[in-house]
Enzyme design. Structure first.
Site, PDB file in Angstrom:
ATOM      1  N   GLU A   1       0.832  -1.218   0.000  1.00 41.60           N
ATOM      2  CA  GLU A   1       0.000   0.000   0.000  1.00 41.60           C
ATOM      3  C   GLU A   1       0.858   1.256   0.000  1.00 41.60           C
ATOM      4  OE1 GLU A   1      -3.360  -1.592   3.013  1.00 41.60           O
ATOM      5  OE2 GLU A   1      -3.819   0.284   2.006  1.00 41.60           O
TER       6      GLU A   1
ATOM      7  N   CYS B   1      -9.844   0.746   6.765  1.00 43.48           N
ATOM      8  CA  CYS B   1      -8.996  -0.350   7.198  1.00 43.48           C
ATOM      9  C   CYS B   1      -8.016  -0.041   8.321  1.00 43.48           C
ATOM     10  CB  CYS B   1      -8.267  -0.949   5.999  1.00 43.48           C
ATOM     11  SG  CYS B   1      -7.823  -2.658   6.308  1.00 43.48           S
TER      12      CYS B   1
ATOM     13  N   ASN C   1      -9.655  -4.833   4.340  1.00 42.91           N
ATOM     14  CA  ASN C   1      -9.109  -6.073   3.781  1.00 42.91           C
ATOM     15  C   ASN C   1      -7.989  -6.466   4.745  1.00 42.91           C
ATOM     16  OD1 ASN C   1      -9.599  -6.352   0.343  1.00 42.91           O
ATOM     17  ND2 ASN C   1     -10.305  -4.548   1.392  1.00 42.91           N
TER      18      ASN C   1
HETATM   19  N1  ING Z   1      -4.964  -4.146   6.133  1.00 40.74           N
HETATM   20  C1  ING Z   1      -4.564  -4.523   7.412  1.00 40.74           C
HETATM   21  C2  ING Z   1      -5.310  -3.810   8.553  1.00 40.74           C
HETATM   22  O1  ING Z   1      -4.860  -2.840   9.146  1.00 40.74           O
HETATM   23  C3  ING Z   1      -2.793  -5.227   8.877  1.00 40.74           C
HETATM   24  C4  ING Z   1      -3.090  -4.462   7.606  1.00 40.74           C
HETATM   25  C5  ING Z   1      -3.092  -6.581   8.957  1.00 40.74           C
HETATM   26  C6  ING Z   1      -2.260  -4.596   9.967  1.00 40.74           C
HETATM   27  C7  ING Z   1      -2.854  -7.300  10.141  1.00 40.74           C
HETATM   28  C8  ING Z   1      -2.021  -5.287  11.160  1.00 40.74           C
HETATM   29  C9  ING Z   1      -2.306  -6.638  11.238  1.00 40.74           C
HETATM   30  O2  ING Z   1      -6.366  -4.345   8.875  1.00 40.74           O
HETATM   31  C10 ING Z   1      -5.132  -2.938   5.550  1.00 40.74           C
HETATM   32  N2  ING Z   1      -5.522  -2.963   4.261  1.00 40.74           N
HETATM   33  O3  ING Z   1      -4.925  -1.870   6.134  1.00 40.74           O
END
Ligand code: ING
Length: 308
Positions: free
Chosen positions: A146, A172, A197
């Site tokens: 990202e 998110c 996501n």
């Molecule tokens: N996805 C995740 C979120 O913050 C993530 C990234 C995954 C962060 C698992 C921490 C742990 O839910 C997005 N797209 O920001």
């Protein structure tokens, strides 16, 4: 007069890389029609709801990356969704990749729009907290680029008067940061709409994978309670291109209680009647910011670690 929004959270199962926008829009339309039969006023779709979660792959060619972005909304592929919404008198919130051509050049954002019951776009938000990394990291089972594909959002955390109340949006990873909710809380937000996501596995810190579901709801419930606002979290989930993503879409009351939760990891609509006045007891007593919040006394708390 009570200000009730009948809210539909339209969770999406996996979107395959091969799935066309027309095919995805048909899934969104099916969920919107279902929302109408359930008496919904507003339906909320996930983050990047028109395509697969493409930041999981490294792409060298900008044209390949740009294929996942919308140059205009509505566009030819999404016009049927806007048309149906206006026909049904249904508002909606949609996450998408925004390609913005501006005076200083082309910009790419992870964005969301709020559309009113007449089909007019009343608000736009661009994701501020971009997780992951900007350079490909071959050691990862899947990338999370990202920071490479999107710029940090430049619209702040606005709120809008719509659907009889004060609504805001985030996206998110924003939901994990208390500032997100508080900046909107300080503007009197009564309902925050967000999509996500979220991979089940976090390559950067697998030690908390087993807490992923807990952290998801913890973040949103805390944000709701501490700002006396509804929070609607809507997942794109399931096994998408060999990457398992969590579901658990939820509609959360200002008390912090989960009033509706998805049961599957597919396309699923959950519905709740959300009384916007349910936040009043919190905003006027325990979280009466004017009476109790004292930022002028917080001292160095806002200094980054180790600089005091
Ligand atoms: N996805 C995740 C979120 O913050 C993530 C990234 C995954 C962060 C698992 C921490 C742990 O839910 C997005 N797209 O920001």
């Amino acid at each position: 007069m009570s200000r009730v929004i009948t809210l539909g959270a339209a969770q999406l199962g996996p979107i395959a890389q091969s799935e066309s926008r027309q095919q995805v829009v048909q899934r969104l339309i099916d969920l919107m029609k279902q929302a109408k039969t359930m008496g919904c006023d507003l339906v909320v779709y996930p983050e990047l709801a028109l395509t697969t979660f493409f930041p999981r792959w490294y792409m060298a060619d900008q044209a390949d990356i740009d294929a996942y972005f919308e140059r205009q909304l509505p566009g030819p592929d999404t016009q049927p969704l806007f048309d149906l919404a206006a026909q049904l008198g249904m508002g909606f919130c949609l996450g998408y990749g925004e390609l913005a051509v501006e005076a200083d050049g082309v910009h790419h954002y992870n964005s969301a729009i709020l559309v009113d019951s007449q089909g007019a776009i009343v608000g736009k938000y661009r994701k501020i907290h971009l997780p992951g990394h900007s350079e490909p990291e071959p050691w990862r089972a899947f990338q999370h680029l990202e920071k490479r594909y999107f710029e940090v959002g430049n619209l702040g955390f606005p709120v809008w008067q719509a659907f009889g109340g004060t609504l805001g949006m985030c996206i998110c990873n924003d939901r994990r940061w208390p500032e997100t909710y508080r900046v909107m809380g300080l503007q009197g937000v009564e309902m925050i709409l967000l999509g996500y996501n979220t991979p089940q596995h976090n390559p950067h810190d697998p030690s908390s994978d087993h807490l992923n579901h807990f952290h998801n709801h913890l973040s949103m419930q805390a944000g709701a309670y501490q700002n006396g606002t509804w929070v609607v979290g809507v997942a794109k989930c399931g096994r998408e291109e060999d990457c398992d993503m969590i579901g658990d879409s939820a509609i959360i009351a200002p008390s912090g209680e989960i009033v509706a939760k998805a049961l599957t990891v597919g396309d699923e609509l959950i519905v709740a009647r959300c009384d916007l006045d349910a936040g009043k007891p919190y905003k006027t007593t325990i979280f009466n910011f004017a009476a109790h919040r004292r930022p002028e006394h917080y001292g160095l708390i806002c200094q980054p670690m180790g600089t005091a």
